[in-house]
Design a protein around this motif. Sequence first.
Motif, PDB file in Angstrom:
ATOM      1  N   GLU A 153       0.834  -1.208   0.000  1.00  9.22           N
ATOM      2  CA  GLU A 153       0.000   0.000   0.000  1.00  9.22           C
ATOM      3  C   GLU A 153       0.867   1.256   0.000  1.00  9.22           C
ATOM      4  OE1 GLU A 153      -2.730  -0.163   3.267  1.00  9.22           O
ATOM      5  OE2 GLU A 153      -3.557  -2.079   2.596  1.00  9.22           O
ATOM      6  N   PHE A 154       1.914   1.241   0.805  1.00 14.29           N
ATOM      7  CA  PHE A 154       2.804   2.404   0.855  1.00 14.29           C
ATOM      8  C   PHE A 154       3.522   2.596  -0.478  1.00 14.29           C
ATOM      9  CE2 PHE A 154       6.948   4.368   1.762  1.00 14.29           C
ATOM     10  CZ  PHE A 154       6.495   5.594   2.234  1.00 14.29           C
ATOM     11  N   THR A 155       3.989   1.494  -1.058  1.00 12.33           N
ATOM     12  CA  THR A 155       4.669   1.570  -2.341  1.00 12.33           C
ATOM     13  C   THR A 155       3.740   2.119  -3.415  1.00 12.33           C
ATOM     14  OG1 THR A 155       6.067  -0.302  -1.732  1.00 12.33           O
ATOM     15  CG2 THR A 155       5.907   0.215  -4.081  1.00 12.33           C
ATOM     16  N   MET A 156       2.489   1.681  -3.418  1.00 12.71           N
ATOM     17  CA  MET A 156       1.529   2.179  -4.406  1.00 12.71           C
ATOM     18  C   MET A 156       1.250   3.660  -4.182  1.00 12.71           C
ATOM     19  SD  MET A 156      -0.029   1.541  -7.130  1.00 12.71           S
ATOM     20  CE  MET A 156       0.370  -0.173  -7.173  1.00 12.71           C
ATOM     21  N   PHE A 157       1.177   4.072  -2.917  1.00  8.43           N
ATOM     22  CA  PHE A 157       0.972   5.485  -2.609  1.00  8.43           C
ATOM     23  C   PHE A 157       2.143   6.321  -3.122  1.00  8.43           C
ATOM     24  CE2 PHE A 157       1.801   9.060   0.285  1.00  8.43           C
ATOM     25  CZ  PHE A 157       0.669   9.819   0.035  1.00  8.43           C
ATOM     26  N   VAL A 158       3.356   5.854  -2.889  1.00  4.14           N
ATOM     27  CA  VAL A 158       4.546   6.580  -3.349  1.00  4.14           C
ATOM     28  C   VAL A 158       4.563   6.644  -4.879  1.00  4.14           C
ATOM     29  CG1 VAL A 158       7.070   6.521  -3.470  1.00  4.14           C
ATOM     30  CG2 VAL A 158       5.912   6.112  -1.288  1.00  4.14           C
ATOM     31  N   ALA A 159       4.231   5.544  -5.539  1.00  2.59           N
ATOM     32  CA  ALA A 159       4.189   5.533  -7.006  1.00  2.59           C
ATOM     33  C   ALA A 159       3.135   6.515  -7.512  1.00  2.59           C
ATOM     34  CB  ALA A 159       3.894   4.127  -7.513  1.00  2.59           C
ATOM     35  N   TYR A 160       1.961   6.516  -6.884  1.00  2.00           N
ATOM     36  CA  TYR A 160       0.883   7.424  -7.277  1.00  2.00           C
ATOM     37  C   TYR A 160       1.306   8.883  -7.116  1.00  2.00           C
ATOM     38  CZ  TYR A 160      -3.233  10.317  -6.319  1.00  2.00           C
ATOM     39  OH  TYR A 160      -4.139  11.340  -6.270  1.00  2.00           O
ATOM     40  N   VAL A 161       1.846   9.227  -5.964  1.00  4.57           N
ATOM     41  CA  VAL A 161       2.255  10.618  -5.725  1.00  4.57           C
ATOM     42  C   VAL A 161       3.368  11.019  -6.688  1.00  4.57           C
ATOM     43  CG1 VAL A 161       3.326  12.180  -4.046  1.00  4.57           C
ATOM     44  CG2 VAL A 161       1.475  10.659  -3.325  1.00  4.57           C
ATOM     45  N   THR A 162       4.340  10.139  -6.875  1.00  9.31           N
ATOM     46  CA  THR A 162       5.471  10.452  -7.750  1.00  9.31           C
ATOM     47  C   THR A 162       5.023  10.661  -9.195  1.00  9.31           C
ATOM     48  OG1 THR A 162       6.963   9.197  -6.325  1.00  9.31           O
ATOM     49  CG2 THR A 162       7.709   9.637  -8.575  1.00  9.31           C
ATOM     50  N   LEU A 163       4.263   9.713  -9.730  1.00 10.35           N
ATOM     51  CA  LEU A 163       3.821   9.834 -11.120  1.00 10.35           C
ATOM     52  C   LEU A 163       2.882  11.025 -11.314  1.00 10.35           C
ATOM     53  CD1 LEU A 163       3.365   6.117 -12.151  1.00 10.35           C
ATOM     54  CD2 LEU A 163       4.862   7.798 -13.209  1.00 10.35           C
ATOM     55  N   THR A 164       2.033  11.267 -10.332  1.00 16.58           N
ATOM     56  CA  THR A 164       1.107  12.391 -10.444  1.00 16.58           C
ATOM     57  C   THR A 164       1.862  13.713 -10.429  1.00 16.58           C
ATOM     58  OG1 THR A 164      -0.681  11.117  -9.439  1.00 16.58           O
ATOM     59  CG2 THR A 164      -0.899  13.516  -9.406  1.00 16.58           C
ATOM     60  N   LEU A 165       2.826  13.847  -9.530  1.00 18.60           N
ATOM     61  CA  LEU A 165       3.596  15.093  -9.484  1.00 18.60           C
ATOM     62  C   LEU A 165       4.453  15.272 -10.734  1.00 18.60           C
ATOM     63  CD1 LEU A 165       4.585  15.299  -5.712  1.00 18.60           C
ATOM     64  CD2 LEU A 165       2.800  16.580  -6.932  1.00 18.60           C
ATOM     65  N   LEU A 166       4.972  14.183 -11.284  1.00 15.45           N
ATOM     66  CA  LEU A 166       5.706  14.268 -12.549  1.00 15.45           C
ATOM     67  C   LEU A 166       4.782  14.707 -13.688  1.00 15.45           C
ATOM     68  CD1 LEU A 166       8.031  11.130 -12.410  1.00 15.45           C
ATOM     69  CD2 LEU A 166       8.748  13.531 -12.469  1.00 15.45           C
ATOM     70  N   ALA A 167       3.584  14.145 -13.713  1.00 15.56           N
ATOM     71  CA  ALA A 167       2.618  14.533 -14.746  1.00 15.56           C
ATOM     72  C   ALA A 167       2.212  15.995 -14.591  1.00 15.56           C
ATOM     73  CB  ALA A 167       1.389  13.621 -14.689  1.00 15.56           C
TER      74      ALA A 167
END
Length: 126
Positions: free
Chosen positions: A7-21
Amino acid sequence: MPAIGTEFTMFVAYVTLTLLAVAANVCIAAVDYTRSPAVLANMDGAGVPRSWLYPLAHLKLAGALGLLAGFAVPLIGVAAAVGLVLFFSGAVFFHLRAREYRLQYPLTYWVLAAGALVTGLAHRGI
């Protein structure tokens, strides 16, 4: 314990990709607003009328702001990500229709938007 790490890894991936986008779309909108010769040449190559430049820049900026708003209101973020995926799918279509095969720019933005969408949905368990 592995579920919490996932869950934490998915949260980090979501935040990272969203901020990059978000960053990518804000940057390209800013470049559009300056009427960069590279952007104009890209539009000409894809057969997109130059009169569309500012409306398209507005859409990119709105998508970026929607992704940011999605941190507070998830449905807005999902809608923004879907909108950006569709937007850049249209960009790829215009390039292919014009037999312009330099797709690195629209595909990069498409991948970022799709990544934000998929990780956002996965993070929320949808």
